[in-house]
Design a protein around this motif. Structure first.
Motif, mmCIF file in Angstrom:
data_model
loop_
_atom_site.group_PDB
_atom_site.id
_atom_site.type_symbol
_atom_site.label_atom_id
_atom_site.label_comp_id
_atom_site.label_asym_id
_atom_site.label_seq_id
_atom_site.Cartn_x
_atom_site.Cartn_y
_atom_site.Cartn_z
ATOM 1 N N LYS A 74 0.813 -1.215 0.000
ATOM 2 C CA LYS A 74 0.000 0.000 0.000
ATOM 3 C C LYS A 74 0.844 1.262 0.000
ATOM 4 N N THR A 75 2.090 1.141 0.444
ATOM 5 C CA THR A 75 2.975 2.296 0.498
ATOM 6 C C THR A 75 4.425 1.850 0.275
ATOM 7 N N ALA A 76 5.233 2.756 -0.258
ATOM 8 C CA ALA A 76 6.659 2.487 -0.467
ATOM 9 C C ALA A 76 7.419 3.760 -0.139
ATOM 10 N N SER A 77 8.560 3.601 0.512
ATOM 11 C CA SER A 77 9.306 4.775 0.969
ATOM 12 C C SER A 77 10.688 4.853 0.327
ATOM 13 N N LYS A 78 11.424 5.891 0.729
ATOM 14 C CA LYS A 78 12.746 6.195 0.188
ATOM 15 C C LYS A 78 13.651 4.967 0.174
ATOM 16 N N GLY A 79 14.360 4.789 -0.945
ATOM 17 C CA GLY A 79 15.310 3.701 -1.086
ATOM 18 C C GLY A 79 14.742 2.451 -1.736
ATOM 19 N N LYS A 80 13.442 2.366 -1.870
ATOM 20 C CA LYS A 80 12.792 1.184 -2.465
ATOM 21 C C LYS A 80 12.630 1.356 -3.963
ATOM 22 N N GLU A 81 12.575 0.225 -4.668
ATOM 23 C CA GLU A 81 12.195 0.214 -6.073
ATOM 24 C C GLU A 81 10.821 -0.409 -6.142
ATOM 25 N N VAL A 82 9.893 0.299 -6.735
ATOM 26 C CA VAL A 82 8.507 -0.126 -6.755
ATOM 27 C C VAL A 82 8.018 -0.222 -8.192
ATOM 28 N N GLY A 83 7.177 -1.209 -8.463
ATOM 29 C CA GLY A 83 6.563 -1.349 -9.771
ATOM 30 C C GLY A 83 5.151 -0.803 -9.719
ATOM 31 N N LEU A 84 4.785 -0.027 -10.742
ATOM 32 C CA LEU A 84 3.419 0.481 -10.803
ATOM 33 C C LEU A 84 2.965 0.552 -12.239
ATOM 34 N N GLN A 85 1.675 0.284 -12.427
ATOM 35 C CA GLN A 85 1.120 0.306 -13.770
ATOM 36 C C GLN A 85 0.935 1.750 -14.207
ATOM 37 N N VAL A 86 1.307 2.032 -15.449
ATOM 38 C CA VAL A 86 1.201 3.389 -15.986
ATOM 39 C C VAL A 86 0.336 3.387 -17.231
ATOM 40 N N LYS A 87 -0.247 4.553 -17.543
ATOM 41 C CA LYS A 87 -1.160 4.641 -18.682
ATOM 42 C C LYS A 87 -0.453 4.943 -19.999
ATOM 43 N N ALA A 88 0.810 5.371 -19.933
ATOM 44 C CA ALA A 88 1.565 5.701 -21.141
ATOM 45 C C ALA A 88 3.011 5.255 -20.967
#
Length: 99
Positions: A74-88
């Motif tokens: 639900k949340t990600a903070s400094k130093g992490k690599e996070v994957g997220l779906q993007v529209k473009a």
């Protein structure tokens, strides 16, 4: 202004995104339309509005899902690599802003 010729060629809004820079795109996967973002400052949560800005990238979107190591978070903070779906499409080194 340098952005005028980009607007003519690509037909997209090229005004810089207003907000606080929180990270940078490190990878993009085209089939699932997923961006990997390295968070450099602050945090990203589901429901936040992010802006993506780069040489040919400029759009805003709401965060609907986040994953770290293929696990939903639900949340990600400094130093992490996070994957997220993007529209473009995004590109490595595009700056991610929290709006």
């Amino acid at each position: 202004m340098i952005f005028d010729w980009v607007k003519k060629i690509f037909g997209q809004k090229t005004e810089p995104i207003q907000g606080e820079p929180v990270g940078v795109v490190t990878h993009y996967f085209s089939k699932p339309k997923v961006a990997v973002v390295r968070i450099k400052k602050g945090k990203i949560e589901i429901g936040d509005t992010l802006g993506f800005h780069g040489h040919t990238t400029n759009f805003k979107q709401k965060v609907e899902s986040l994953e770290i190591d293929h696990k939903a978070v639900k949340t990600a903070s400094k130093g992490k690599e996070v994957g997220l779906q993007v529209k473009a499409r995004v590109r490595p080194h595009d700056v991610v802003y929290k709006i």
